[in-house]
Scaffold this motif. Structure first.
Motif, PDB file in Angstrom:
ATOM      1  N   HIS C  48       0.834  -1.204   0.000  1.00  0.00           N
ATOM      2  CA  HIS C  48       0.000   0.000   0.000  1.00  0.00           C
ATOM      3  C   HIS C  48       0.869   1.253   0.000  1.00  0.00           C
ATOM      4  N   LEU C  49       1.921   1.218   0.816  1.00  0.00           N
ATOM      5  CA  LEU C  49       2.821   2.367   0.877  1.00  0.00           C
ATOM      6  C   LEU C  49       3.429   2.663  -0.490  1.00  0.00           C
ATOM      7  N   LEU C  50       3.835   1.591  -1.177  1.00  0.00           N
ATOM      8  CA  LEU C  50       4.574   1.790  -2.422  1.00  0.00           C
ATOM      9  C   LEU C  50       3.662   2.050  -3.611  1.00  0.00           C
ATOM     10  N   PHE C  51       2.456   1.447  -3.605  1.00  0.00           N
ATOM     11  CA  PHE C  51       1.658   1.493  -4.832  1.00  0.00           C
ATOM     12  C   PHE C  51       0.393   2.343  -4.743  1.00  0.00           C
ATOM     13  N   SER C  52       0.046   2.818  -3.571  1.00  0.00           N
ATOM     14  CA  SER C  52      -1.132   3.676  -3.481  1.00  0.00           C
ATOM     15  C   SER C  52      -0.708   5.128  -3.645  1.00  0.00           C
ATOM     16  N   SER C  53      -1.572   5.902  -4.308  1.00  0.00           N
ATOM     17  CA  SER C  53      -1.211   7.314  -4.432  1.00  0.00           C
ATOM     18  C   SER C  53      -2.114   8.188  -3.562  1.00  0.00           C
ATOM     19  N   GLU C  54      -2.739   7.573  -2.566  1.00  0.00           N
ATOM     20  CA  GLU C  54      -3.564   8.307  -1.602  1.00  0.00           C
ATOM     21  C   GLU C  54      -2.648   8.984  -0.598  1.00  0.00           C
ATOM     22  N   TRP C  55      -2.534  10.307  -0.645  1.00  0.00           N
ATOM     23  CA  TRP C  55      -1.604  11.001   0.252  1.00  0.00           C
ATOM     24  C   TRP C  55      -2.369  12.027   1.067  1.00  0.00           C
ATOM     25  N   LYS C  56      -2.859  11.583   2.266  1.00  0.00           N
ATOM     26  CA  LYS C  56      -3.563  12.515   3.152  1.00  0.00           C
ATOM     27  C   LYS C  56      -3.047  12.323   4.557  1.00  0.00           C
ATOM     28  N   PRO C  57      -1.922  12.974   4.853  1.00  0.00           N
ATOM     29  CA  PRO C  57      -1.283  12.756   6.147  1.00  0.00           C
ATOM     30  C   PRO C  57      -2.230  12.982   7.321  1.00  0.00           C
ATOM     31  N   SER C  58      -3.130  13.968   7.203  1.00  0.00           N
ATOM     32  CA  SER C  58      -3.995  14.255   8.350  1.00  0.00           C
ATOM     33  C   SER C  58      -4.988  13.122   8.590  1.00  0.00           C
ATOM     34  N   LYS C  59      -5.271  12.338   7.526  1.00  0.00           N
ATOM     35  CA  LYS C  59      -6.154  11.181   7.700  1.00  0.00           C
ATOM     36  C   LYS C  59      -5.359   9.891   7.792  1.00  0.00           C
ATOM     37  N   ALA C  60      -4.058  10.020   8.018  1.00  0.00           N
ATOM     38  CA  ALA C  60      -3.172   8.865   8.140  1.00  0.00           C
ATOM     39  C   ALA C  60      -3.168   8.013   6.886  1.00  0.00           C
ATOM     40  N   GLN C  61      -3.355   8.645   5.733  1.00  0.00           N
ATOM     41  CA  GLN C  61      -3.248   7.932   4.465  1.00  0.00           C
ATOM     42  C   GLN C  61      -1.885   8.242   3.849  1.00  0.00           C
ATOM     43  N   PHE C  62      -1.027   7.236   3.780  1.00  0.00           N
ATOM     44  CA  PHE C  62       0.308   7.483   3.240  1.00  0.00           C
ATOM     45  C   PHE C  62       0.590   6.553   2.065  1.00  0.00           C
ATOM     46  N   GLY C  63       0.317   7.020   0.857  1.00  0.00           N
ATOM     47  CA  GLY C  63       0.684   6.235  -0.330  1.00  0.00           C
ATOM     48  C   GLY C  63       1.732   7.006  -1.114  1.00  0.00           C
ATOM     49  N   PHE C  64       2.851   6.339  -1.381  1.00  0.00           N
ATOM     50  CA  PHE C  64       3.985   7.056  -1.972  1.00  0.00           C
ATOM     51  C   PHE C  64       4.023   7.004  -3.491  1.00  0.00           C
ATOM     52  N   ALA C  65       3.031   6.363  -4.121  1.00  0.00           N
ATOM     53  CA  ALA C  65       3.157   6.098  -5.560  1.00  0.00           C
ATOM     54  C   ALA C  65       3.432   7.361  -6.361  1.00  0.00           C
TER      55      ALA C  65
END
Lengths: 281, 254, 296
Positions: C48-65
């Protein structure tokens, strides 16, 4: 003219063009920095710290950043030498020629040399957190030291390595111990050490990513190791991102100052390495 | 002294490398379809002289060359001289064999291909022919496409000879071509030289007097950048006219 | 026992200790960054970290894609520009250029590597970005701010010129000159010799140089950060903005302690950089060392 000749001429033309582009880009960069920076430069820049309203375009200079950068550069270079000279001597005097340990160590330094400063910065930050340090001159110096140790080791190793065997043989045959022999080699490589030192100066003073995490930023000149400090690269970076034209102008002037410092260091390093190669035995 | 038509004719050649005067006023006519050897102590300039023949010398820095080298009457150092076609006229064998970084087959085919032969069948014929003429064919015919570096060093040197022959040169230059080889390989190369001289002009640099005697028709003795004496092999070795030559042959100078 | 001998032994041990501990720095960096990445690795799966592009730090969503894509794009453009130019330049300097010219040009190329990244950034902002915005992008897309993958690539390319040229210079110097002479003596032109012999023999060295250049481009921070726009989305063309990993780390260090897991996420980004660059560097250095040893 036959096909082979045409092909050769064509590629030679491409080579000329590529070389011109590469060298031209250097001059383009220097010209941009000088023309933009010269215009914005005034003596307040290098003689004053930021005054009230500096960041909305009022008076003052970046003396704080210049001094901060000098502190960090000199401090880390000295600390770096204390660590890297023993390493180089160990590799060249104490370990046998072609030993596995020595070649593995050299490889490790080659790899460390390639690690980007942002990683050193992030690592420096984790250390700070671990030891409960705050962003400070000291933390900045330690992190930049990590960055330049590989530079110092590689540059000095290159010099010490080519000192002829006969010199150390001569010392040994007089009954010198390895430590005494090491001191002889060290004296022989003083110009090489100076070159390495200058190389590391150049890298340390220009690096932004390392100090971003660790040195902080302040308008004052630090008076102790535990205070945060401004640095030139960050002064440029922060001022350039300002929306106020006067502040952006200052970034250009600061870039000019940094470039001039780095050029002087580079040219001095060239001079010393040339001088050294003349005295090579 | 030598009445045969010269293949290479050197006139008042001076070579300087940096400040050092390496070759001093050299004039020599290399006879056609004979083996000529340059002998002399190391550092005397014999290899430098050889390298002026195919203009590989001027690739070096700080080299200044004055005088003329005529090959078939054409001045090598003339202003408009096209180097590659003159180099094609000369095969080079260096001290150590240097196979090109490709297969045995491609090493031989490299030259013909460069000079425009694309026909597969023709290339196959050429490769076989030249491998046969250097007595390599039977040893390598089953592995033509394996890297040339896997051959033994003696085989590599014969391959390099074959590679040079494949561009149909008229002259073969050998710069101590057997110095890295074992006695058996050396003997084979020497035999090849004797066979080749019917068709080619050979110029060898050697520091082995007996080799010069075995293979060459003519010998030039070079000392400190000058040609001291040049003549028929037997004459020069048995009846040297110059004191320096006598001393060298007796082993006083080395 | 003789005091000199004792001193010698003591010095030896101190030196050895310093050597070993500075080498251990490699391991320490890994451990340090990994230790800080543990929280994020526990809360989010690696894929998920490597392949998701969901980047919402305030919602604890960390996707680095998106950031990984940004890094790859900028690096690719930089290599595509820098490799052919540096290769041609290195060939010219080592094979054709008269000695006097190389003596003049080499120090200039070294100067290029001495210019600080932040100055490259300033130059990029002043020259490259407006040029792309006004003169290049309009031919291809409706609008580009100029702060783009291309701008990052161009600036990076210039920064890695000296690295590639220097390494290639060494690689070419390691090819025995007799090999070129063999080819020339067959009547090949200089260029044919370069094409069929020099470049062929240098292939592993060229690969190593490219890999080193890639790893250098991966990690470059400030210069790229200043010109690439920093929008956390995967770029669709070279005229789009992008947000490479190092820029992400540098831009957000200030607030990373105030958002839960944010610091861990950023340290994980640094860990990714470290691991990739470590592997690339070690690989190419091993190749280069082998080449050098084989030639001597």
């Amino acid at each position: 003219m036959n096909k082979r000749k045409i092909e050769e001429t064509f590629f030679k033309g491409l080579m000329h063009a590529a070389t011109i582009v590469i060298v031209g880009s250097l001059f383009l960069i220097l010209w941009t920095v000088v023309s933009k920076g010269f215009h914005a430069f005034n003596w307040d820049m290098v003689s004053k710290v930021p005054e009230g309203g500096f960041y909305i375009g009022k008076g003052g200079g970046i003396l704080n950043a210049i001094i901060g950068s000098v502190y960090i550069t000199v401090g880390s270079a000295l600390l770096g030498l204390v660590i890297s000279i023993p390493v180089v001597l160990y590799l060249n005097v104490y370990s046998k020629k072609g030993s596995r340990f020595a070649s593995a160590t050299r490889l490790a330094f080659d790899v460390l040399f390639g690690i980007p400063s942002i990683v050193y910065g992030a690592f420096g930050f984790t250390i700070m957190v671990f030891f409960g340090l705050k962003t400070s001159l000291l933390a900045g110096i330690i992190t930049v030291t990590l960055l330049i140790i590989p530079i110092l080791v590689r540059a000095m190793d290159e010099v010490v390595r080519v000192i002829p065997f006969e010199l150390s043989d001569a010392a040994y045959s007089l009954g010198a111990t390895r430590w005494e022999t090491a001191k002889v080699l060290l004296r022989q490589s003083v110009p090489g050490i100076i070159t390495a030192l200058l190389l590391s100066f150049g890298r340390a003073i220009g690096d932004a990513a390392c100090v971003l995490f660790t040195a902080g930023y302040t308008d004052n000149i630090p008076t102790s190791l535990h205070q945060p400090t401004a640095t030139l690269p960050l002064a440029i970076f922060f001022q350039l991102s300002s929306p106020i034209p006067e502040v952006q102008e200052r970034a250009y002037a600061a870039a000019l100052i940094l470039t001039v410092i780095v050029l002087i260091i580079s040219i001095a390093a060239k001079y010393f390495s040339k001088k050294f190669s003349k005295n090579k035995i | 002294m030598i009445n045969l038509a010269p293949h290479i004719s050197v006139k008042n050649l001076n070579v300087y490398i940096g400040d050092a005067h390496i070759l001093k006023n050299i004039s020599i006519d290399i006879p056609d379809k004979k083996v000529t050897s340059f002998i002399g102590p190391s550092g005397c300039g014999k290899t430098t002289l050889l390298k002026t023949f195919n203009r590989l010398l001027d690739r070096q820095n700080d080299v200044r060359i004055e005088g003329q080298v005529l090959v078939d009457g054409e001045d090598l150092y003339g202003k408009d001289t096209e180097v590659t076609h003159i180099r094609k006229k000369m095969g080079l064998l260096s001290q150590r064999p240097f196979p090109l970084p490709m297969s045995i087959y491609d090493n031989i085919a490299y030259g013909p291909r460069i000079h425009g032969i694309k026909n597969k069948k023709k290339l196959n014929e050429l490769v076989e022919h030249h491998l046969r003429s250097t007595a390599l064919w039977d040893e390598v015919k089953d592995r033509l496409h394996s890297p040339a570096t896997r051959l033994s060093i003696g085989q590599q040197q014969r391959l390099c000879l074959a590679r040079g022959l494949a561009v149909e040169p008229e002259i073969i230059l050998g710069d101590e071509p057997t110095s890295a080889l074992d006695p058996v390989s050396t003997q084979r190369i020497e035999e090849l030289f004797l066979q080749l001289k019917d068709k080619y002009t050979l110029v060898l640099v050697t520091h082995i007097l007996r080799q010069a005697r075995r293979v060459s028709d003519y010998i030039a003795f070079i000392y400190m950048g000058e040609i001291i004496e040049f003549g028929l092999t037997e004459e020069l070795l048995l009846n040297p006219k110059e004191q320096l030559t006598k001393d060298y042959i007796k082993g006083f100078i080395s | 026992m003789n005091i000199r001998i004792v001193k010698d032994k003591a010095v030896k041990n101190i030196f050895l200790l310093l050597t070993v501990s500075s080498v251990l720095l490699v391991v320490l960096i890994f451990i340090g960054l990994y230790y800080k990445s543990v929280p994020i690795l526990h809360s989010t799966s690696l894929s998920h970290l490597l392949f998701s592009s969901e980047w919402k730090p305030s919602k604890a969503q960390f996707g680095f894609a998106a950031f990984i894509a940004g890094t790859l794009w900028v690096t690719l453009i930089a290599i595509v520009i820098a490799l052919p130019l540096s290769l041609l330049c290195a060939i010219y300097l080592s094979q054709y250029a008269p000695r006097r010219l190389t003596r003049f040009l080499n120090p200039l190329i070294d100067l290029l590597s001495g210019i600080p990244p932040v100055v490259y950034g300033v130059w990029g902002v002043l020259v490259v970005v407006p040029f792309i915005q006004e003169h290049v992008a309009p031919h291809f897309v409706e609008y580009s701010s100029g702060y783009s993958v291309l701008a990052g690539g161009v600036v990076l390319a210039i920064m890695i010129f000296p690295l590639i040229i220097n390494i290639l210079g060494e690689v070419f110097a390691n090819v025995p000159k007799e090999l070129s002479e063999a080819s020339l003596s067959i009547g090949a032109t200089q260029w044919q010799t370069i094409k069929y012999v020099l470049l062929k023999k240098s292939r592993p060295g060229i690969v190593a140089a490219v890999v080193l250049a890639i790893s250098r481009a991966f990690g470059e921070t400030i210069a790229v950060l200043m010109v690439c726009g920093n929008i956390p989305e995967s770029p669709h063309s070279v005229f789009d903005s992008c947000y490479p990993l190092p820029a992400l780390i540098a831009n957000n260090y200030g607030e990373m302690m105030s958002v839960p897991l944010y610091d861990s996420a950023l340290m994980f980004a640094a860990l990714i950089l470290f691991v990739i660059i470590f592997l690339f560097n070690a690989g190419s250095r091993i190749i280069l060392n082998r080449l050098e040893r084989r030639m001597n």
